[in-house]
Design a protein around this motif. Structure first.
Motif, short mmCIF file in Angstrom:
data_model
loop_
_atom_site.label_atom_id
_atom_site.label_comp_id
_atom_site.label_asym_id
_atom_site.label_seq_id
_atom_site.Cartn_x
_atom_site.Cartn_y
_atom_site.Cartn_z
N ALA A 36 51.76 74.43 28.22
CA ALA A 36 52.19 74.00 27.12
C ALA A 36 52.94 72.41 27.25
N PRO A 37 52.68 71.64 26.31
CA PRO A 37 53.05 70.25 26.69
C PRO A 37 54.44 69.98 26.34
N TYR A 38 55.43 69.38 27.19
CA TYR A 38 56.45 68.82 26.99
C TYR A 38 56.81 67.49 27.44
N GLY A 80 54.80 83.88 37.76
CA GLY A 80 55.61 84.62 36.97
C GLY A 80 56.23 84.53 35.71
N VAL A 81 56.36 83.14 35.48
CA VAL A 81 57.20 82.96 34.13
C VAL A 81 55.86 83.31 32.95
N ASP A 82 56.54 83.16 31.74
CA ASP A 82 55.65 83.45 30.56
C ASP A 82 54.99 82.28 30.29
N VAL A 83 55.41 80.91 30.48
CA VAL A 83 54.59 79.60 30.04
C VAL A 83 55.13 78.69 30.99
N ILE A 84 54.29 77.43 31.23
CA ILE A 84 54.70 76.40 31.87
C ILE A 84 54.71 75.36 31.14
N LEU A 85 55.98 74.52 30.88
CA LEU A 85 56.03 73.10 30.16
C LEU A 85 55.56 72.24 31.08
N CYS A 86 54.64 71.26 30.64
CA CYS A 86 54.33 70.01 31.55
C CYS A 86 53.99 68.93 30.57
N ASN A 146 52.65 80.42 23.42
CA ASN A 146 52.01 81.46 23.91
C ASN A 146 53.09 82.25 24.74
N ILE A 147 54.25 82.36 24.30
CA ILE A 147 55.39 83.44 25.05
C ILE A 147 55.03 84.85 24.49
#
Length: 318
Positions: free
Chosen positions: A86-88, A60-66, A6-7
């Motif tokens: 988004a999962p990482y 402020g970022v486009d997506v958070i990887l978690c 979703n970027i």
């Protein structure tokens, strides 16, 4: 890949969309974060420990990887952050990492967080950061909470030299071998342990390292934060009397005795003694400083006599 994450960095409308976060009911706007990978620390328990910079970054970022989107969503909902998650994690990292690196190369701003604390400490973020740097991509540090440092600062153990050794092996034989490797390290050892294995680990620590001072810090920054100090055997006995042991645990083990003594310089010892001798006799000052610095009283008392002028005459009344 971009759809999965979703970027929307190529979408002008997404670029202009307001980015906001909320603190105590007050809403704040922020600009889009700089392109690159933002390695962002999150609270280890108390959600109030998030930094202001981290809030600006996550909004402020486009997506958070978690690691777990359910865990991170509690944080983003608390602060009104609408950034997609988004999962990482260790199970999908190898598959999704190439797409993440591609999007970073195209100018995306991506945050990497762990479930708690600073990413890359016992999670798969290391390879992503390594490959991003190898490709010349920007990597930003957004520091904050760390269970390693939080446990160290309240343990009462020496903090000027320490080794973080991660999780010990789950199997008893491998755990004992690892402790044997670590027992002579001239620094405070910092380990993570699960509540299910902490009693077994303490038993192994007592066997491998004898009567060293140990601290079990539990539920750091949370309502039931606790520090249990003593020898490994004493702590194991105390915990075995409980119905259960719960919460995240950071286990700290003092350095070997000889290193405890040499870690304190003569200059540091003299400074502590000089302050104590202003109000105490040499013997009282030596006892006080020896306990505070965990040094042999004989060494401290001899130094106190030297500073006092060779004797205990003219001692002050306490």
């Amino acid at each position: 890949m971009s759809r999965a994450l979703n970027i929307d960095t190529d979408n002008p409308e997404a670029e202009a969309k307001p980015r906001r976060f909320t603190v105590d009911g007050q809403s704040f706007a922020t600009a889009r974060a700089e392109p690159g990978l933002h390695v962002t620390a999150t609270p280890i328990g108390n959600l109030g420990d998030i930094t202001l910079r981290a809030l600006h970054t996550l909004a402020g970022v486009d997506v958070i990887l978690c690691e777990d989107t359910r865990v991170t969503r509690k944080l983003t909902q608390r602060y009104g952050i609408a950034t997609p998650l988004a999962p990482y994690h260790e199970h999908n990292a190898a598959k999704v990492r190439p797409g993440i690196l591609q999007r970073l190369g195209e100018g995306a701003a991506i945050a990497l967080v762990s479930d708690a604390g600073t990413p890359l400490v016992s999670d798969p973020g290391y390879k992503l950061v390594q490959e991003a740097r190898d490709k010349g991509l920007r990597v930003h540090a957004v520091p904050g909470a760390s269970a390693v440092l939080a446990g160290l600062t309240i343990s009462g153990l020496p903090s000027d030299s320490f080794l973080f050794a991660g999780f010990l092996p789950a199997k008893a034989g491998e755990r004992k071998r690892r402790l044997a490797e670590l027992k002579d390290v001239p620094a405070t050892l910092v380990l993570f342990e699960s509540p299910q294995r902490v009693l077994s680990t303490l038993t192994d620590v007592a066997e491998a390292m004898g009567g060293r001072k140990v601290a079990v810090t539990r539920e750091l920054t949370k309502l039931h934060e606790e520090v249990i100090a003593g020898t490994a055997e004493e702590i194991a006995t105390a915990l075995s009397g409980r119905d259960s042991v719960r919460g995240e645990i950071t286990l700290l083990i003092a350095p070997p005795a000889s290193d405890m003594q040499t870690m304190v310089s003569d200059a540091a010892l003299d400074a502590e003694l000089a302050a104590a001798l202003r109000t105490m006799s040499a013997s009282r000052a030596a006892a006080h400083v020896a306990e505070a610095l965990r040094l042999p009283r004989k060494r401290v008392y001899a130094r106190a006599l030297t500073l006092r002028g060779g004797g205990d005459e003219g001692r002050r009344q306490d």
